[in-house]
Design a protein around this motif. Structure first.
Motif, mmCIF file in Angstrom:
data_model
loop_
_atom_site.group_PDB
_atom_site.id
_atom_site.type_symbol
_atom_site.label_atom_id
_atom_site.label_comp_id
_atom_site.label_asym_id
_atom_site.label_seq_id
_atom_site.Cartn_x
_atom_site.Cartn_y
_atom_site.Cartn_z
ATOM 1 N N HIS A 139 -0.221 -17.503 56.021
ATOM 2 C CA HIS A 139 -0.021 -18.019 57.376
ATOM 3 C C HIS A 139 -0.841 -19.274 57.659
ATOM 4 O O HIS A 139 -0.388 -20.169 58.365
ATOM 5 N N GLU A 140 -2.062 -19.333 57.136
ATOM 6 C CA GLU A 140 -2.943 -20.461 57.406
ATOM 7 C C GLU A 140 -3.583 -20.943 56.102
ATOM 8 O O GLU A 140 -3.887 -20.131 55.225
ATOM 9 N N PRO A 141 -3.793 -22.254 55.978
ATOM 10 C CA PRO A 141 -4.409 -22.767 54.751
ATOM 11 C C PRO A 141 -5.881 -22.379 54.656
ATOM 12 O O PRO A 141 -6.537 -22.102 55.660
ATOM 13 N N GLY A 142 -6.381 -22.334 53.430
ATOM 14 C CA GLY A 142 -7.784 -22.012 53.205
ATOM 15 C C GLY A 142 -7.954 -20.971 52.121
ATOM 16 O O GLY A 142 -7.003 -20.582 51.434
ATOM 17 N N ASP A 143 -9.193 -20.518 51.948
ATOM 18 C CA ASP A 143 -9.517 -19.480 50.972
ATOM 19 C C ASP A 143 -9.640 -18.133 51.693
ATOM 20 O O ASP A 143 -10.482 -17.975 52.586
ATOM 21 N N HIS A 144 -8.822 -17.174 51.304
ATOM 22 C CA HIS A 144 -8.775 -15.877 51.962
ATOM 23 C C HIS A 144 -8.964 -14.752 50.940
ATOM 24 O O HIS A 144 -9.067 -15.015 49.738
ATOM 25 N N GLN A 145 -9.003 -13.512 51.439
ATOM 26 C CA GLN A 145 -9.250 -12.377 50.557
ATOM 27 C C GLN A 145 -8.338 -11.202 50.872
ATOM 28 O O GLN A 145 -7.952 -10.989 52.025
ATOM 29 N N ASP A 203 0.968 -5.976 53.108
ATOM 30 C CA ASP A 203 1.463 -4.661 53.487
ATOM 31 C C ASP A 203 1.006 -3.607 52.478
ATOM 32 O O ASP A 203 0.252 -3.893 51.541
ATOM 33 N N SER A 204 1.467 -2.372 52.660
ATOM 34 C CA SER A 204 1.022 -1.258 51.833
ATOM 35 C C SER A 204 1.486 -1.364 50.384
ATOM 36 O O SER A 204 0.953 -0.691 49.504
ATOM 37 N N LEU A 205 2.477 -2.207 50.119
ATOM 38 C CA LEU A 205 2.974 -2.380 48.755
ATOM 39 C C LEU A 205 2.332 -3.574 48.044
ATOM 40 O O LEU A 205 2.667 -3.876 46.901
ATOM 41 N N GLY A 206 1.426 -4.274 48.752
ATOM 42 C CA GLY A 206 0.767 -5.425 48.150
ATOM 43 C C GLY A 206 1.509 -6.727 48.310
ATOM 44 O O GLY A 206 1.236 -7.685 47.585
ATOM 45 N N VAL A 207 2.447 -6.788 49.251
ATOM 46 C CA VAL A 207 3.177 -8.035 49.513
ATOM 47 C C VAL A 207 2.337 -8.899 50.447
ATOM 48 O O VAL A 207 2.056 -8.514 51.584
ATOM 49 N N ALA A 250 -9.210 -12.870 45.569
ATOM 50 C CA ALA A 250 -9.144 -14.163 46.244
ATOM 51 C C ALA A 250 -7.719 -14.699 46.278
ATOM 52 O O ALA A 250 -6.985 -14.629 45.288
ATOM 53 N N VAL A 251 -7.351 -15.232 47.446
ATOM 54 C CA VAL A 251 -6.033 -15.853 47.623
ATOM 55 C C VAL A 251 -6.236 -17.244 48.217
ATOM 56 O O VAL A 251 -6.835 -17.388 49.282
ATOM 57 N N GLU A 252 -5.758 -18.247 47.523
ATOM 58 C CA GLU A 252 -5.833 -19.611 48.022
ATOM 59 C C GLU A 252 -4.505 -19.983 48.679
ATOM 60 O O GLU A 252 -3.449 -19.834 48.078
ATOM 61 N N VAL A 253 -4.594 -20.436 49.912
ATOM 62 C CA VAL A 253 -3.406 -20.950 50.599
ATOM 63 C C VAL A 253 -3.580 -22.460 50.705
ATOM 64 O O VAL A 253 -4.485 -22.943 51.388
ATOM 65 N N VAL A 254 -2.741 -23.192 50.009
ATOM 66 C CA VAL A 254 -2.920 -24.641 49.911
ATOM 67 C C VAL A 254 -2.435 -25.336 51.181
ATOM 68 O O VAL A 254 -1.528 -24.859 51.874
ATOM 69 N N TYR A 279 -6.017 -4.556 52.168
ATOM 70 C CA TYR A 279 -6.430 -5.044 53.488
ATOM 71 C C TYR A 279 -6.594 -6.562 53.413
ATOM 72 O O TYR A 279 -7.331 -7.071 52.574
ATOM 73 N N GLY A 280 -5.886 -7.274 54.284
ATOM 74 C CA GLY A 280 -5.951 -8.734 54.269
ATOM 75 C C GLY A 280 -7.041 -9.273 55.164
ATOM 76 O O GLY A 280 -7.341 -8.719 56.221
ATOM 77 N N ARG A 281 -7.666 -10.365 54.735
ATOM 78 C CA ARG A 281 -8.681 -11.067 55.529
ATOM 79 C C ARG A 281 -8.314 -12.542 55.621
ATOM 80 O O ARG A 281 -7.903 -13.153 54.637
ATOM 81 N N GLY A 282 -8.517 -13.102 56.816
ATOM 82 C CA GLY A 282 -8.242 -14.528 57.001
ATOM 83 C C GLY A 282 -6.796 -14.776 57.362
ATOM 84 O O GLY A 282 -6.135 -13.960 58.007
ATOM 85 N N GLY A 283 -6.274 -15.923 56.914
ATOM 86 C CA GLY A 283 -4.936 -16.354 57.311
ATOM 87 C C GLY A 283 -3.832 -15.814 56.445
ATOM 88 O O GLY A 283 -2.858 -16.533 56.158
ATOM 89 N N ILE A 284 -3.955 -14.555 56.010
ATOM 90 C CA ILE A 284 -2.896 -13.904 55.230
ATOM 91 C C ILE A 284 -2.678 -12.497 55.779
ATOM 92 O O ILE A 284 -3.551 -11.926 56.438
#
Length: 253
Positions: free
Chosen positions: A78-84, A70-74, A102-106, A62-67
């Motif tokens: 979409h937006e910069p920042g720190d997401h989960q 999908d069900s396969l983990g791809v 944690a996923v960082e979008v630069v 399950y994605g949170r924030g600007g990311i």
């Protein structure tokens, strides 16, 4: 008997909780940083207390924030920042193992500086705020400090709050710079035609809470109205009430 039953139920619950706590979720890669528009796949697997993979347990993303994910983990950024990404693996009894990934979008590199809301005419001995905006390569508006300097401070000076003050008539170039991005704007200061101000109020006495309307008119040497000169309002006063509350408030329309 009742106490015995409660003890058995409590023991079973503790056993289930202990067994559930023995599972963890391992994600590869361990850390992830993406650029805008970039996508990649992560792989999550449940690990038991002995460090062995449990491939038969399902995993949900399950994605949170600007990311998005999908069900396969791809994951796609979409937006910069720190997401989960929230990763959950339930068992047949409804118990769940969860991991917050944690996923960082630069941020994209900075691309341009825009200087806006410059008056059509700038008169000597006047001031106005300069609106400076910075955008990156993906056209995201970035809140970053911009260095402003004037080529001729005697004509136009600029303070740390991006307020410009016109001194004497002449020309000056305002330089805006952040990192390796630069832009300039040439400004001309004209002779100030205002020689007097007329102030009108709709009442000279007021009670607490009343609104007083004030209007000011700038006049040139011939007594004609100058409409394009900036006017700033302020007041001085002291309330009879010695508390820390304000004596008044000015709102400029």
């Amino acid at each position: 008997m009742l106490r015995f039953a409660i003890t058995i139920l409590l023991s079973i619950s503790l056993v289930n909780l202990s067994a559930q706590d023995s599972y963890t979720i391992k994600v590869e890669p361990a850390n992830l940083s993406l650029s805008i528009g970039e996508e990649t796949q992560i792989k999550a697997v449940v690990i038991d207390s002995e460090g062995l993979a449990v491939p038969q347990r399902p995993v949900f993303y399950y994605g949170r924030g600007g990311i998005t994910v999908d069900s396969l983990g791809v994951i796609k950024a979409h937006e910069p920042g720190d997401h989960q990404v929230i990763i959950i693996s339930p068992d047949e009894d409804g118990n769940r193992v969860r991991k917050d990934y944690a996923v960082e979008v630069v941020f994209p590199p900075l691309a341009k500086i825009e200087i806006k809301d410059i008056p059509q005419k700038i008169y000597a001995k006047t001031s106005f705020p300069l609106q400076v905006e910075v955008y990156d390569e993906k056209d995201f508006h970035r809140e970053v400090p911009v260095s402003l300097t004037s080529s001729n401070p005697e004509v136009i000076s600029v303070d740390e709050y991006q307020n410009l003050t016109a001194g004497k008539p002449g020309k000056a170039v305002i330089n805006a710079e952040v990192e390796s991005i630069k832009t300039t704007v040439e400004l001309t200061v004209e002779v100030n035609p205002v020689v007097s101000l007329e102030i009108a109020v709709d009442k000279k006495e007021a009670r607490t809470g009343d609104v007083i309307h004030i209007s000011a008119t700038a006049l040139n040497e011939s007594g004609k109205v100058v409409t394009d000169v900036p006017l700033h309002y302020s007041f001085q006063g002291e309330a009879y009430d010695i508390s820390s509350s304000a004596s008044g408030l000015i709102k400029q329309d």
